[in-house]
Design an enzyme around this catalytic site. Sequence first.
Site, PDB file in Angstrom:
ATOM      1  N   LYS A 198      45.364  51.586  49.449  1.00 48.33           N
ATOM      2  CA  LYS A 198      44.062  52.252  49.320  1.00 48.33           C
ATOM      3  C   LYS A 198      43.017  51.166  49.044  1.00 48.33           C
ATOM      4  O   LYS A 198      42.892  50.665  47.933  1.00 48.33           O
ATOM      5  CB  LYS A 198      44.140  53.265  48.181  1.00 48.33           C
ATOM      6  CG  LYS A 198      42.856  53.610  47.466  1.00 48.33           C
ATOM      7  CD  LYS A 198      41.952  54.545  48.215  1.00 48.33           C
ATOM      8  CE  LYS A 198      40.673  54.759  47.426  1.00 48.33           C
ATOM      9  NZ  LYS A 198      39.742  53.601  47.543  1.00 48.33           N
ATOM     10  N   GLY A 251      41.465  46.477  39.696  1.00 42.09           N
ATOM     11  CA  GLY A 251      40.111  47.014  39.602  1.00 42.09           C
ATOM     12  C   GLY A 251      39.582  46.870  38.195  1.00 42.09           C
ATOM     13  O   GLY A 251      40.080  46.038  37.420  1.00 42.09           O
ATOM     14  N   THR A 255      38.462  52.108  35.071  1.00 35.95           N
ATOM     15  CA  THR A 255      39.224  52.835  36.100  1.00 35.95           C
ATOM     16  C   THR A 255      40.718  52.652  35.863  1.00 35.95           C
ATOM     17  O   THR A 255      41.500  53.594  36.033  1.00 35.95           O
ATOM     18  CB  THR A 255      38.857  52.334  37.518  1.00 35.95           C
ATOM     19  OG1 THR A 255      37.443  52.368  37.656  1.00 35.95           O
ATOM     20  CG2 THR A 255      39.468  53.197  38.588  1.00 35.95           C
ATOM     21  N   GLU A 273      45.968  45.250  37.066  1.00 41.59           N
ATOM     22  CA  GLU A 273      45.232  43.970  37.089  1.00 41.59           C
ATOM     23  C   GLU A 273      43.767  44.316  36.894  1.00 41.59           C
ATOM     24  O   GLU A 273      43.127  44.817  37.825  1.00 41.59           O
ATOM     25  CB  GLU A 273      45.413  43.268  38.441  1.00 41.59           C
ATOM     26  CG  GLU A 273      46.820  42.817  38.746  1.00 41.59           C
ATOM     27  CD  GLU A 273      47.179  41.521  38.054  1.00 41.59           C
ATOM     28  OE1 GLU A 273      46.379  41.016  37.246  1.00 41.59           O
ATOM     29  OE2 GLU A 273      48.278  41.020  38.313  1.00 41.59           O
ATOM     30  N   CYS A 307      37.557  38.255  39.236  1.00 38.64           N
ATOM     31  CA  CYS A 307      38.077  38.842  37.999  1.00 38.64           C
ATOM     32  C   CYS A 307      38.303  37.788  36.926  1.00 38.64           C
ATOM     33  O   CYS A 307      38.060  38.032  35.750  1.00 38.64           O
ATOM     34  CB  CYS A 307      39.360  39.587  38.282  1.00 38.64           C
ATOM     35  SG  CYS A 307      40.565  38.587  39.162  1.00 38.64           S
ATOM     36  N   GLU A 404      31.889  42.442  30.938  1.00 31.92           N
ATOM     37  CA  GLU A 404      32.104  41.854  32.258  1.00 31.92           C
ATOM     38  C   GLU A 404      30.892  42.166  33.150  1.00 31.92           C
ATOM     39  O   GLU A 404      30.626  43.329  33.452  1.00 31.92           O
ATOM     40  CB  GLU A 404      33.373  42.425  32.905  1.00 31.92           C
ATOM     41  CG  GLU A 404      33.692  41.741  34.225  1.00 31.92           C
ATOM     42  CD  GLU A 404      34.904  42.344  34.955  1.00 31.92           C
ATOM     43  OE1 GLU A 404      35.013  43.578  35.028  1.00 31.92           O
ATOM     44  OE2 GLU A 404      35.719  41.541  35.452  1.00 31.92           O
TER      45      GLU A 404
HETATM   46  P1  NAD Z   1      37.059  49.852  40.571  1.00 34.23           P
HETATM   47  O1  NAD Z   1      37.891  50.010  39.355  1.00 34.23           O
HETATM   48  O2  NAD Z   1      35.796  50.595  40.661  1.00 34.23           O
HETATM   49  O3  NAD Z   1      37.883  50.260  41.876  1.00 34.23           O
HETATM   50  C1  NAD Z   1      39.090  49.633  42.250  1.00 34.23           C
HETATM   51  C2  NAD Z   1      39.823  50.515  43.240  1.00 34.23           C
HETATM   52  O4  NAD Z   1      40.215  51.708  42.581  1.00 34.23           O
HETATM   53  C3  NAD Z   1      39.000  50.961  44.456  1.00 34.23           C
HETATM   54  O5  NAD Z   1      39.825  51.008  45.593  1.00 34.23           O
HETATM   55  C4  NAD Z   1      38.554  52.348  44.055  1.00 34.23           C
HETATM   56  O6  NAD Z   1      38.257  53.168  45.171  1.00 34.23           O
HETATM   57  C5  NAD Z   1      39.778  52.849  43.302  1.00 34.23           C
HETATM   58  N1  NAD Z   1      39.541  53.909  42.321  1.00 34.23           N
HETATM   59  C6  NAD Z   1      38.394  54.192  41.646  1.00 34.23           C
HETATM   60  N2  NAD Z   1      38.597  55.262  40.836  1.00 34.23           N
HETATM   61  C7  NAD Z   1      39.889  55.623  40.974  1.00 34.23           C
HETATM   62  C8  NAD Z   1      40.700  56.638  40.386  1.00 34.23           C
HETATM   63  N3  NAD Z   1      40.222  57.489  39.478  1.00 34.23           N
HETATM   64  N4  NAD Z   1      42.002  56.721  40.746  1.00 34.23           N
HETATM   65  C9  NAD Z   1      42.531  55.853  41.653  1.00 34.23           C
HETATM   66  N5  NAD Z   1      41.801  54.882  42.258  1.00 34.23           N
HETATM   67  C10 NAD Z   1      40.503  54.772  41.919  1.00 34.23           C
HETATM   68  O7  NAD Z   1      36.872  48.281  40.719  1.00 34.23           O
HETATM   69  P2  NAD Z   1      35.929  47.521  41.730  1.00 34.23           P
HETATM   70  O8  NAD Z   1      34.542  47.770  41.267  1.00 34.23           O
HETATM   71  O9  NAD Z   1      36.328  47.856  43.135  1.00 34.23           O
HETATM   72  O10 NAD Z   1      36.341  46.000  41.473  1.00 34.23           O
HETATM   73  C11 NAD Z   1      35.806  45.221  40.479  1.00 34.23           C
HETATM   74  C12 NAD Z   1      36.729  45.171  39.281  1.00 34.23           C
HETATM   75  O11 NAD Z   1      38.018  44.734  39.681  1.00 34.23           O
HETATM   76  C13 NAD Z   1      36.263  44.181  38.227  1.00 34.23           C
HETATM   77  O12 NAD Z   1      36.379  44.763  36.949  1.00 34.23           O
HETATM   78  C14 NAD Z   1      37.244  43.030  38.369  1.00 34.23           C
HETATM   79  O13 NAD Z   1      37.427  42.259  37.230  1.00 34.23           O
HETATM   80  C15 NAD Z   1      38.490  43.742  38.768  1.00 34.23           C
HETATM   81  N6  NAD Z   1      39.412  42.824  39.453  1.00 34.23           N
HETATM   82  C16 NAD Z   1      40.540  42.427  38.800  1.00 34.23           C
HETATM   83  C17 NAD Z   1      41.422  41.527  39.404  1.00 34.23           C
HETATM   84  C18 NAD Z   1      42.674  41.077  38.707  1.00 34.23           C
HETATM   85  O14 NAD Z   1      43.545  40.544  39.373  1.00 34.23           O
HETATM   86  N7  NAD Z   1      42.807  41.250  37.411  1.00 34.23           N
HETATM   87  C19 NAD Z   1      41.135  41.036  40.694  1.00 34.23           C
HETATM   88  C20 NAD Z   1      39.973  41.455  41.330  1.00 34.23           C
HETATM   89  C21 NAD Z   1      39.116  42.368  40.695  1.00 34.23           C
END
Ligand code: NAD
Length: 504
Positions: A198, A251, A255, A273, A307, A404
């Site tokens: 997804k 993400g 979330t 992650e 991240c 963040e």
């Molecule tokens: P997000 O949490 O908004 O979304 C991540 C993914 O989850 C997307 O595909 C989104 O559509 C999906 N999603 C959202 N709500 C959901 C739900 N209720 N149930 C299931 N899936 C859902 O994150 P973002 O804004 O896309 O990305 C940025 C974030 O990701 C930042 O906080 C960053 O630090 C983090 N990140 C972490 C890593 C890591 O390896 N630790 C790597 C890259 C990004």
Amino acid sequence: MADEIVLQYLEKWGVSREIVKLVTRPIAHWIDGAPVELGERIPVYEPSTGATLTDTFDGGAEIVEQAVRSSRRAFEGEWSAMRSLDRQSLIFRLADLMETHKEELGLLESIDVGKPLSQAVPIDIGGAIDVIRYFAGWATKISGRTGDMVAYDQQFLGMTLRQPVGVVAAIAPWNFPFQTLVWKIGAALAAGCTIVAKPSDTTPVSTLRLAELITQAGFPDGVFNVVNGKGSHTGAALVAHSGINKVSFTGSTPTGIKVGEAALQNMTRLTLELGGKSPALVFADSDIDVVVEGLYNGIFFNTGQVCDATSRAIVDASIFDEVLDRLVERTKSVRILPGLDPESGMGPLASSTHRDSVMRFVNLARADKLTLALDQAQTQNSGYFVGPVIVENPPHDHAVWRDEVFGPVLALSRAQDSQDIVRQAADTRYGLAAAIYSRDIQRVLGAARSLNAGTIYVNGHGFLDPSFPFGGLGMSGFGKDMGAEQMDAYLETKTLLVSGVGVG
Ligand code: NAD
């Protein structure tokens, strides 16, 4: 349907007709080796113009049901029956295909996310190919153990069997859509799992292309399915589905908490992650050239949408002014341009929502009259550009220090001495990463032991490797991507305790 202004942008930089087709076609789901269009259409924007690139579909529970059924069928069918040597060959074949399409995949990622093409090809796609090649080898190295039992005599024997967890939901964010997804599927495929991916609805383009390449490589239909849509709708339906055995989520922390709560209703295995507020610890004895380049890359690479960005730098007072001055000069030299422009060192942010979120932090810092040693954050008429900002000595209860930002905003803090550096670094609930700058090995190892961080870089930033695990501590989540350790996340261990095995 792509906006005219986007087509002009692609034409200006000589993007071929084939690539234009790939980025402007409707981004469908991928089920059983074929595209499926289902659900409400949602627009996908091109970040440097802010205009419509294409659209995708919000498939919801209906597409999730189709995907999970297909993945279950594949898991219980041909895929499980396949020899692990053949599984390994398929994964290598996928890596070769990715290599053949490296430039093309980099273009898709650059256009969809806004990142400089010169970085997308070697880093996003090149890094992903390395990960797939590394994990291909793991397909043939999975084994349990056999041994005597300690509380029983030689009539008894213990052993463990390691088996794939089953159907994996792989949920990716928009900052590294291709790479973060590949971080999950390399190990999952090696373990013999099937996958429902997804992508973020902000950046779905490269995932569909990956699905096509997986099918082209010869993987059985259903081994890799894709569901598109909004996180709160399609993502939530996927995580809550009882047919999912494992959720690997990358993400944000808020979330991630929701995803964790939903997954645990079915005792679904979890890797989270999540976000970070990683510190860079800059000791008095460090090499300032190395520090300036490391801090620059640590926060401004990918326009800060990383991240493990070191968004807080804590610098010994004795070198603070020099580090700050040189970092400001280094940062000013970067060209903030659309990703396809060969001169681009920093592209736009990925979405208007995210641009507004980053600007809220910048405006708060301005309103609170913090010292901005560099403020290039004025937004432009078109696109989601936000230039770099360096905040000097923010109070430690301020949002730019604590939260963040996920953008090109660095909080630089002066420290009295080494102990103060370590103390300030620890001032966070996150634990994704840290960077230590010093030429003193004992100081480095001492600080590394005390830091609450899953990955610690020494004298640099961002040189992740497929053979070493990456993952957070504290509010940055749990579980690992990459490294031998990641295989555990996609394998269940069963124990066999056998009696009556003595001779005679
Ligand atoms: P997000 O949490 O908004 O979304 C991540 C993914 O989850 C997307 O595909 C989104 O559509 C999906 N999603 C959202 N709500 C959901 C739900 N209720 N149930 C299931 N899936 C859902 O994150 P973002 O804004 O896309 O990305 C940025 C974030 O990701 C930042 O906080 C960053 O630090 C983090 N990140 C972490 C890593 C890591 O390896 N630790 C790597 C890259 C990004």
